[in-house]
Design a protein around this motif. Structure first.
Motif, short mmCIF file in Angstrom:
data_model
loop_
_atom_site.label_atom_id
_atom_site.label_comp_id
_atom_site.label_asym_id
_atom_site.label_seq_id
_atom_site.Cartn_x
_atom_site.Cartn_y
_atom_site.Cartn_z
N GLU A 117 0.79 -1.20 -0.03
CA GLU A 117 0.06 -0.14 -0.07
C GLU A 117 0.88 1.19 0.04
N ILE A 118 2.13 1.13 -0.52
CA ILE A 118 2.96 2.57 -0.85
C ILE A 118 2.21 3.00 -1.95
N VAL A 119 1.61 2.24 -2.96
CA VAL A 119 1.07 2.93 -3.94
C VAL A 119 -0.58 2.42 -3.86
N ARG A 120 -1.20 3.50 -4.01
CA ARG A 120 -2.71 3.34 -3.76
C ARG A 120 -3.29 3.93 -5.18
N THR A 121 -4.40 3.03 -5.55
CA THR A 121 -5.02 3.61 -7.01
C THR A 121 -6.11 4.36 -6.46
N THR A 122 -6.57 5.68 -6.91
CA THR A 122 -7.71 6.28 -6.85
C THR A 122 -8.24 6.37 -7.98
N VAL A 123 -9.63 6.34 -8.12
CA VAL A 123 -10.40 6.46 -9.52
C VAL A 123 -11.16 7.65 -9.21
N VAL A 124 -11.10 8.90 -9.61
CA VAL A 124 -11.79 10.19 -9.66
C VAL A 124 -12.63 10.02 -10.89
N ALA A 125 -13.94 9.98 -10.76
CA ALA A 125 -14.82 9.99 -11.67
C ALA A 125 -15.24 11.34 -12.25
N PRO A 126 -15.00 11.79 -13.60
CA PRO A 126 -14.91 12.95 -14.36
C PRO A 126 -16.45 13.65 -14.05
N SER A 127 -16.50 14.73 -13.95
CA SER A 127 -17.67 15.65 -13.89
C SER A 127 -18.73 15.26 -14.72
N GLY A 128 -19.92 15.02 -14.43
CA GLY A 128 -20.99 14.53 -15.56
C GLY A 128 -21.12 13.03 -15.98
N THR A 129 -20.45 12.32 -14.87
CA THR A 129 -20.40 10.88 -14.96
C THR A 129 -21.04 10.51 -13.61
N TYR A 130 -21.59 9.33 -13.56
CA TYR A 130 -22.49 8.76 -12.23
C TYR A 130 -21.90 7.56 -11.81
N SER A 131 -20.79 7.22 -11.28
CA SER A 131 -20.27 5.81 -11.05
C SER A 131 -20.86 5.29 -10.06
N GLU A 132 -21.32 6.08 -8.88
CA GLU A 132 -22.09 5.27 -8.18
C GLU A 132 -23.34 4.78 -8.47
N LEU A 133 -24.01 5.73 -9.36
CA LEU A 133 -25.54 5.05 -9.87
C LEU A 133 -25.20 3.99 -10.64
N GLU A 134 -24.13 3.99 -11.39
CA GLU A 134 -23.64 2.72 -12.23
C GLU A 134 -23.63 1.57 -11.39
N THR A 135 -22.89 1.69 -10.24
CA THR A 135 -22.40 0.66 -9.47
C THR A 135 -23.84 0.11 -8.73
N GLY A 136 -24.42 1.19 -8.43
CA GLY A 136 -25.73 0.68 -7.72
C GLY A 136 -26.65 -0.21 -8.60
N LEU A 137 -26.69 0.14 -9.74
CA LEU A 137 -27.69 -0.49 -11.01
C LEU A 137 -27.02 -1.93 -11.27
N ARG A 138 -25.65 -1.99 -11.45
CA ARG A 138 -24.91 -3.40 -11.60
C ARG A 138 -25.34 -4.32 -10.33
N GLU A 139 -25.11 -3.84 -8.93
CA GLU A 139 -25.34 -4.53 -7.96
C GLU A 139 -26.90 -5.04 -7.77
N ALA A 140 -27.68 -4.14 -8.20
CA ALA A 140 -29.24 -4.25 -7.60
C ALA A 140 -29.84 -5.49 -8.70
N PHE A 141 -29.21 -5.03 -10.02
CA PHE A 141 -30.04 -6.00 -10.97
C PHE A 141 -29.05 -7.00 -11.64
N GLY A 142 -27.98 -7.32 -11.37
CA GLY A 142 -27.02 -8.33 -11.81
C GLY A 142 -26.50 -7.90 -13.08
#
Length: 327
Positions: free
Chosen positions: A49-74
Motif C-alpha cells: 500500500e505504498i502505491v494506492r490507486t484512486t479513481v476520480v470520476a469525471p464531472s458529468g459521470t455517475y459511477s455510484e449510480l452505475e455501481t448501484g444498478l449493476r449490484e441491484a440487477f446483476g
C-alpha cells in the motif's frame, strides 16, 4: 531495520516510476539493479500500500449510480448519462449518443447484430455512429417485423440499413408486419423463404440492441400500426404486464407474460435473448421506469444505458434484487 530499508528502496522505485515518469529500464540503470527487480518492487509497492490507486470520476459521470444498478440487477455494465432535464426527447438524444460510443468502441469482428428497429432511441444511436473504416460486423438483423405505415416504415428500414452500412455489415430485413392480423396469417407469412431466412439468423445473433417499451406504445411504434388495441393491452395489464421488449411482454418481477397476442408477433421471442452473448438495452424516462425495472429483472439484459433521473428511481427501489443472466 532491514525491512525498513527494503521499503525505502521500494518507495523510491515507485516514486521514480509513478511520479517522475521514468521507464523501468532507466530506473534499473540509475539504481544499479536489474529490471526484473524493478518490476518486483513495483508489484510489492502495491501490496504494501505504498502505491494506492484512486479513481476520480469525471464531472458529468455517475459511477455510484452505475455501481448501484449493476449490484441491484446483476448487470455486467450500466451506463448513466448526464441529462439536464427529465424530458423524453432530451433523454433519448443523450442515451443515443452514449450508445453510439459504446457500439463503436466494443464491436467485435464478425458480430451479428440484432436490432429492434421501431425504437426512436435506437434511431438516435444510429444517427450518432461514425462510419467504421474497417467494417467489423457480418450482419445487422431486424428482430421485429418492419412493415407498417409507409410514412414511418422508412425509419425502421433505414435504421437497419444505415446501421449495416456504418458497421460494414449486410442488412437482413424482416419484411413482414410486427403484428399479424391472426395466428394463421402469421404462419402464412413465416412460410415465405426470405422471411424465414432472416428469422433463422436470430439464433446466431451475438449482440442484441433493444429498446424497452411501456404498455403505452411509443410514437414511432403507434404510427407504424404494429400495435395492439387498447382492449388487448388492457388484457396484458390485467395479466400483470408492465412493459415489453419488441412486443414481448413481461411483469414487474421479470416474468414473461403470455397471452394469445404473442402468437401474432413476428419477431424474436424474449426467451431467445438469454442465448445472446451481449444484450444492450437503451431506455429512460419517468413513464418507462416501471417497464425498465421489470425488464432488468428478466435477467436477459447485460448492459443498460439510461439517464441519471431514471437511474436514481431504479436504485431507490427497495425491492430491487440482484438477478444474474440465466445460463
Amino acid at each position: 531495520m532491514s525491512r525498513l530499508n527494503e521499503l525505502r528502496m521500494i518507495a523510491r522505485v515507485a516514486q521514480m516510476y509513478h511520479i517522475e515518469g521514468k521507464r523501468q529500464a532507466d530506473i534499473a540503470k540509475h539504481l544499479r539493479i536489474s529490471q526484473a527487480t524493478v518490476s518486483r518492487m513495483l508489484k510489492k509497492a502495491v501490496e504494501e500500500e505504498i502505491v494506492r490507486t484512486t479513481v476520480v470520476a469525471p464531472s458529468g459521470t455517475y459511477s455510484e449510480l452505475e455501481t448501484g444498478l449493476r449490484e441491484a440487477f446483476g448487470l455486467a455494465e450500466a451506463i448513466v448519462v448526464e441529462c439536464s432535464e427529465d424530458r423524453e426527447g432530451a433523454i433519448m438524444a443523450r442515451i443515443g449518443e452514449a450508445a453510439a460510443h459504446i457500439i463503436e468502441a466494443t464491436l467485435q469482428p464478425g458480430e451479428i447484430i440484432g436490432v429492434s428497429s421501431w425504437s426512436q432511441t435506437i434511431l438516435k444511436m444510429v444517427d450518432n455512429i461514425h462510419p467504421m473504416k474497417n467494417g467489423k460486423a457480418k450482419y445487422v438483423v431486424q428482430t421485429l417485423g418492419g412493415m407498417g405505415d409507409p410514412t414511418v416504415q422508412i425509419h425502421a428500414t433505414q435504421l437497419t440499413s444505415r446501421l449495416a452500412k456504418l458497421t460494414g455489415a449486410e442488412a437482413r430485413l424482416l419484411s413482414a408486419p410486427g403484428v399479424a392480423q391472426s395466428r394463421e396469417a402469421k404462419l402464412v407469412l413465416l412460410s415465405d423463404p426470405y422471411i424465414r431466412e432472416t428469422i433463422d439468423l436470430f439464433s446466431r445473433i451475438t449482440l442484441a440492441i433493444v429498446g424497452i417499451g411501456a404498455l403505452e406504445p411509443s410514437w414511432m411504434l403507434a404510427r407504424s400500426g404494429n400495435i395492439f388495441t387498447p382492449n388487448e393491452l388492457a388484457a396484458v395489464k390485467e395479466a400483470g404486464g408492465v412493459g415489453d421488449i419488441s412486443l414481448r411482454f413481461f411483469d414487474q418481477d421479470g416474468g414473461t407474460v403470455k397471452t394469445p397476442l404473442d402468437d401474432r408477433v413476428i419477431g424474436m421471442p424474449l426467451e431467445d435473448l438469454a442465448h445472446v452473448e451481449r444484450v444492450v438495452a437503451l431506455a429512460g424516462g419517468e413513464t418507462k421506469t416501471e417497464a425498465i425495472r421489470g425488464a432488468l429483472r428478466t435477467g436477459k439484459i447485460d448492459v443498460l444505458i439510461t439517464d441519471r433521473f431514471t437511474a436514481e428511481r431504479l436504485v431507490a427501489t427497495p425491492q430491487a434484487e440482484a438477478q444474474a443472466k440465466p445460463l
